[in-house]
Scaffold this motif. Structure first.
Motif, short mmCIF file in Angstrom:
data_model
loop_
_atom_site.label_atom_id
_atom_site.label_comp_id
_atom_site.label_asym_id
_atom_site.label_seq_id
_atom_site.Cartn_x
_atom_site.Cartn_y
_atom_site.Cartn_z
N ASP A 1 55.97 51.28 48.47
CA ASP A 1 54.69 51.87 48.10
C ASP A 1 54.57 53.26 48.73
OD1 ASP A 1 52.04 52.51 47.54
OD2 ASP A 1 51.19 50.89 48.76
N PRO A 2 54.46 54.32 47.92
CA PRO A 2 54.39 55.68 48.48
C PRO A 2 53.24 55.86 49.47
CG PRO A 2 54.75 55.78 46.12
CD PRO A 2 54.47 54.35 46.45
N ALA A 3 52.10 55.25 49.21
CA ALA A 3 50.96 55.38 50.13
C ALA A 3 51.28 54.72 51.47
CB ALA A 3 49.71 54.77 49.51
N LEU B 1 54.62 57.05 58.10
CA LEU B 1 55.11 58.31 58.66
C LEU B 1 54.03 58.96 59.52
CD1 LEU B 1 57.07 59.76 55.62
CD2 LEU B 1 58.05 58.98 57.78
N GLY B 2 52.79 58.91 59.05
CA GLY B 2 51.67 59.46 59.82
C GLY B 2 51.47 58.71 61.13
N TYR C 1 59.41 50.12 61.83
CA TYR C 1 58.14 50.28 61.11
C TYR C 1 58.33 51.11 59.84
CZ TYR C 1 53.10 51.33 60.67
OH TYR C 1 51.81 51.47 60.24
N ILE C 2 59.02 52.23 59.96
CA ILE C 2 59.25 53.09 58.79
C ILE C 2 60.19 52.39 57.81
CG2 ILE C 2 60.31 55.25 58.01
CD1 ILE C 2 59.10 56.57 60.47
N GLU C 3 61.20 51.72 58.31
CA GLU C 3 62.13 51.02 57.44
C GLU C 3 61.39 49.97 56.61
OE1 GLU C 3 66.53 49.15 57.90
OE2 GLU C 3 65.04 48.41 59.33
N ALA C 4 60.49 49.24 57.23
CA ALA C 4 59.71 48.23 56.49
C ALA C 4 58.85 48.88 55.41
CB ALA C 4 58.84 47.43 57.46
N ALA C 5 58.29 50.03 55.70
CA ALA C 5 57.47 50.73 54.71
C ALA C 5 58.33 51.17 53.52
CB ALA C 5 56.78 51.94 55.34
N TYR D 1 48.82 66.93 58.99
CA TYR D 1 47.72 65.96 58.88
C TYR D 1 47.34 65.75 57.42
CZ TYR D 1 46.38 65.14 63.75
OH TYR D 1 46.34 64.71 65.05
N LYS D 2 47.24 66.84 56.67
CA LYS D 2 46.85 66.75 55.26
C LYS D 2 47.91 65.98 54.45
CE LYS D 2 45.44 69.48 51.29
NZ LYS D 2 45.23 70.81 50.74
N ALA D 3 49.18 66.31 54.64
CA ALA D 3 50.25 65.67 53.88
C ALA D 3 50.35 64.17 54.17
CB ALA D 3 51.59 66.34 54.19
N LEU D 4 50.06 63.79 55.41
CA LEU D 4 50.20 62.39 55.81
C LEU D 4 48.86 61.65 55.85
CD1 LEU D 4 52.90 62.76 58.61
CD2 LEU D 4 53.21 62.28 56.18
N SER D 5 47.84 62.25 55.25
CA SER D 5 46.53 61.61 55.21
C SER D 5 46.50 60.52 54.13
CB SER D 5 45.44 62.64 54.91
OG SER D 5 45.53 63.06 53.56
#
Length: 100
Positions: free
Chosen positions: A32-34, A40-41, A23-27, A64-68
């Protein structure tokens, strides 16, 4: 007759380390940073935000804030989270590099 649907929850599909890595590898491949932040979240939530935050060296609230949705994690947070998720970031050339 109306079509019955069920709510999709990505956390139902992030049960194993292999699932989470794919999942993370595909992202990251998308770039796209978002999307990367969101992935990651999702993976952090699948493991447990408190445990990931502790391992990453940040507070649960900061994680939570960083990965929102509007989050923009600092590099140190990104590295800490990836380490906490059992991942290591690496770099590779986008285009083949010719040897001199």
């Amino acid at each position: 007759m109306p079509l019955k649907t069920t709510r999709f929850d990505v956390l139902d599909h992030l049960k194993t380390p292999a699932d989470r890595f794919a999942y993370i590898e595909a992202a990251f491949e998308d770039g796209d940073p978002a999307l990367i932040t969101h992935a990651l979240g999702d993976v952090a939530r699948s493991i447990g935000m408190t445990a990931v935050a502790k391992e990453a060296g940040v507070t649960r609230e900061a994680l939570y804030k960083a990965l929102s949705e509007k989050g923009d994690p600092r590099l140190s947070t990104l590295l800490g989270v990836t380490r906490a998720l059992g991942l290591q970031l690496s770099a590779r050339p986008v285009h083949p590099v010719e040897a001199p």
